[in-house]
Design an enzyme around this catalytic site. Structure first.
Site, PDB file in Angstrom:
ATOM      1  N   SER A 177     -53.948  23.839  10.648  1.00 50.81           N
ATOM      2  CA  SER A 177     -55.183  22.562  11.319  1.00 50.81           C
ATOM      3  C   SER A 177     -56.220  22.036   9.994  1.00 50.81           C
ATOM      4  O   SER A 177     -55.551  21.340   9.134  1.00 50.81           O
ATOM      5  CB  SER A 177     -56.269  23.226  12.390  1.00 50.81           C
ATOM      6  OG  SER A 177     -56.980  22.458  13.319  1.00 50.81           O
ATOM      7  N   ASP A 202     -49.708  22.844  11.887  1.00 52.59           N
ATOM      8  CA  ASP A 202     -50.071  21.867  13.057  1.00 52.59           C
ATOM      9  C   ASP A 202     -51.474  20.929  12.517  1.00 52.59           C
ATOM     10  O   ASP A 202     -52.378  20.832  12.832  1.00 52.59           O
ATOM     11  CB  ASP A 202     -50.527  22.290  14.441  1.00 52.59           C
ATOM     12  CG  ASP A 202     -50.070  21.202  15.066  1.00 52.59           C
ATOM     13  OD1 ASP A 202     -49.950  19.595  15.244  1.00 52.59           O
ATOM     14  OD2 ASP A 202     -51.422  21.381  16.214  1.00 52.59           O
ATOM     15  N   HIS A 243     -52.403  23.735  19.768  1.00 49.79           N
ATOM     16  CA  HIS A 243     -51.668  24.124  18.701  1.00 49.79           C
ATOM     17  C   HIS A 243     -51.916  24.597  18.483  1.00 49.79           C
ATOM     18  O   HIS A 243     -51.708  24.931  16.797  1.00 49.79           O
ATOM     19  CB  HIS A 243     -53.898  23.332  18.692  1.00 49.79           C
ATOM     20  CG  HIS A 243     -54.149  23.487  17.651  1.00 49.79           C
ATOM     21  ND1 HIS A 243     -53.735  22.400  16.984  1.00 49.79           N
ATOM     22  CD2 HIS A 243     -55.926  23.422  16.581  1.00 49.79           C
ATOM     23  CE1 HIS A 243     -54.085  22.366  15.255  1.00 49.79           C
ATOM     24  NE2 HIS A 243     -55.074  22.552  15.533  1.00 49.79           N
TER      25      HIS A 243
END
Length: 487
Positions: free
Chosen positions: A174, A202, A291
């Site tokens: 992230s 991600d 996620h």
């Protein structure tokens, strides 16, 4: 207006701030475009002080774990079990996580099971745990600069800067993936060479979407940038943007399940807690399951418990329907995650290679892709509505029985039925097939024939194919027939 101010850690000049920590220059940062005042970044935020983020490094080696290293302080690193002969890994968490999260510790432990290494878990939890996401996104620049300072602390251990940088890999999830991009930029500016590898799990899209290379993680940040997209939904109901990037940025971009709608994420809270082995991680995965899937996939790829082979395809729908199990360029099937580095020097150009794969609904998430084609011959009655069931007798375990069609099939002479088979089980070498065609509707006549001339099966991940022929010349509907490899 020019603002003058000084402190032990930072000096502010208008729209730019420069920070240092101990004896290291963390970097200079601005809120001018493209860093602020744009459609992607409508605000004008500057990064927080390093002391506000309280960036910590937890060193794990085979000799000791969780040793705190003070960056910009060579003595702190020298007093640890850091070994310059071994590879160096930085693992950087994202929004609302810390360096002590279970997934960072598990990935670190798995790496150390594979090799003697120096694994630094980068903890910037005091900056990431804020309701002000835009500020946390901005602060990733300071995180990247802080990692750069620790790399500078390593210099005395090495004969050359190239030999030092060649040992470094950055793994980030992230916002942590975006921070890895800044680590890569920091290394290039300071040493004139690129990091060997960045694994982006991600990478965060909000505040980074459609920003230039110096802002968002991209393939220019390392010699090899591997990206797993797991929450790439561009717009969910209500217009909410997905948490992960929805477009390719790496040398290879993996799109498991098209980067969204992962099997198993539709389960309830109890399922997530059970699958993740803890209440906190279960709660988090329940809230942001897509996620977090990038972390789960990468974690499973390290010990190679999962063989995450992927396939080049123009679009997800083509792959999902089984059109892309044939590889490109000498059977190149890159593995998603840790082992993607093995394909660094043989990936086709240009830099952006988008590949697809399916996953299962729970650990282990890996599945096996196969393609099957059935060819019906002239000895087939028209207008039959049939159900098709096949039992696969294979070398890898117990027989597998599958109903092949979702809706009734109506075969005719020359009819070909192509079916992708996505299985948790590995079919291995198939010895024989037991095929049964049953009536699915209409007038039943036991004299009807629906004869399959041959069955073609391709094992996607090993790129092997076989053709099976029936032992009998014709097949009555309602009976079972054996197919073996054609002579």
């Amino acid at each position: 207006m020019k603002l003058l101010g000084a402190s032990l850690l930072g000096t502010v000049f208008g729209d730019e701030v420069c920070y240092r920590h101990n004896q290291c220059e963390v970097g200079c940062f601005t809120n001018l475009p493209p860093w602020g005042g744009t459609d992607a970044r409508p605000g004008s935020k500057l990064p927080n002080l390093p002391s506000d983020l309280n960036v910590n490094f937890h060193l794990d080696t085979t000799l000791e774990t969780g040793v705190n290293i003070d960056y910009g302080n060579f003595d702190s690193l020298a007093a640890s079990s850091f070994n310059p002969e071994n590879p160096v890994y930085f693992i950087i968490h994202g929004y609302f996580d810390t360096g002590d999260e279970g997934w960072l510790q598990r990935i670190s432990a798995l790496i150390l099971e594979q090799e003697n290494a120096n694994v630094f878990r980068v903890d910037w939890g005091e900056g990431s745990r804020t309701i002000q996401y835009a500020q946390a996104a901005t602060d990733t620049q300071v995180v990247g600069g802080s990692v750069g300072c620790l790399i500078k602390d390593m210099e005395p251990f090495f004969r050359s800067m190239n030999s030092m940088v060649s040992k470094i890999t950055c793994i980030g999830h992230s916002l942590g993936a975006q921070a890895c991009g800044y680590v890569g930029q920091n290394v290039q500016k300071r040493y004139g060479v690129k990091l060997p590898v960045i694994h982006g799990l991600d990478p965060a899209e909000p505040y980074f979407k459609d920003t230039p290379d110096e802002v968002c993680l991209g393939y220019s940040d390392a010699d090899f940038v591997s990206v797993i997209h797991s929450d790439a939904t561009q717009f969910l109901s209500g217009g909410v943007q997905g948490l992960g990037l929805s477009y390719p940025v790496g040398h290879v971009d993996f799109w498991p399940n098209n980067g969204t709608n992962h099997p198993g994420c539709e389960g309830g809270l109890f399922d997530q807690i059970t699958d993740n082995g803890g209440i906190w991680e279960g709660l988090r995965d329940f809230a942001v399951c897509y996620h977090q899937r990038a972390i789960r996939f990468f974690e499973e790829s390290i010990p190679r418990n999962c063989n995450y082979k992927s396939y080049k395809c123009k679009r997800w729908t083509d792959f999902y329907e089984g059109y892309c199990l044939e590889s490109w360029d000498n059977n190149l099937l890159p593995e998603m995650g840790w082992n993607s580095i093995h394909y660094k020097d043989i990936m086709p150009k240009p830099n952006l290679n988008e590949v697809y794969l399916n996953t299962g609904d729970k650990k282990p998430f890996c599945v096996h892709e196969n393609l099957q084609r059935l060819y019906f011959n002239a000895n087939t009655d028209r207008n039959l509505e049939l159900d098709l069931e096949i039992q696969y007798l294979h070398s890898s375990g117990s027989p597998i029985t599958l109903k092949i069609n979702e809706s009734p099939i109506t075969p005719y002479e020359g009819f070909q039925m192509r079916t992708p088979l996505t299985l948790k089980e590995n079919l291995g070498s198939i010895n024989s097939l037991w095929v049964k065609l049953d009536f699915a509707g209409g007038l039943i006549n036991l004299s009807h024939y629906a004869t399959i001339d041959r069955i073609y099966i391709k094992h996607g991940e090993v790129q092997e194919e076989s053709i099976y022929c029936p032992l009998e010349a014709s097949m009555k509907v309602g009976q079972t027939y054996i197919f073996e490899k054609c002579q």
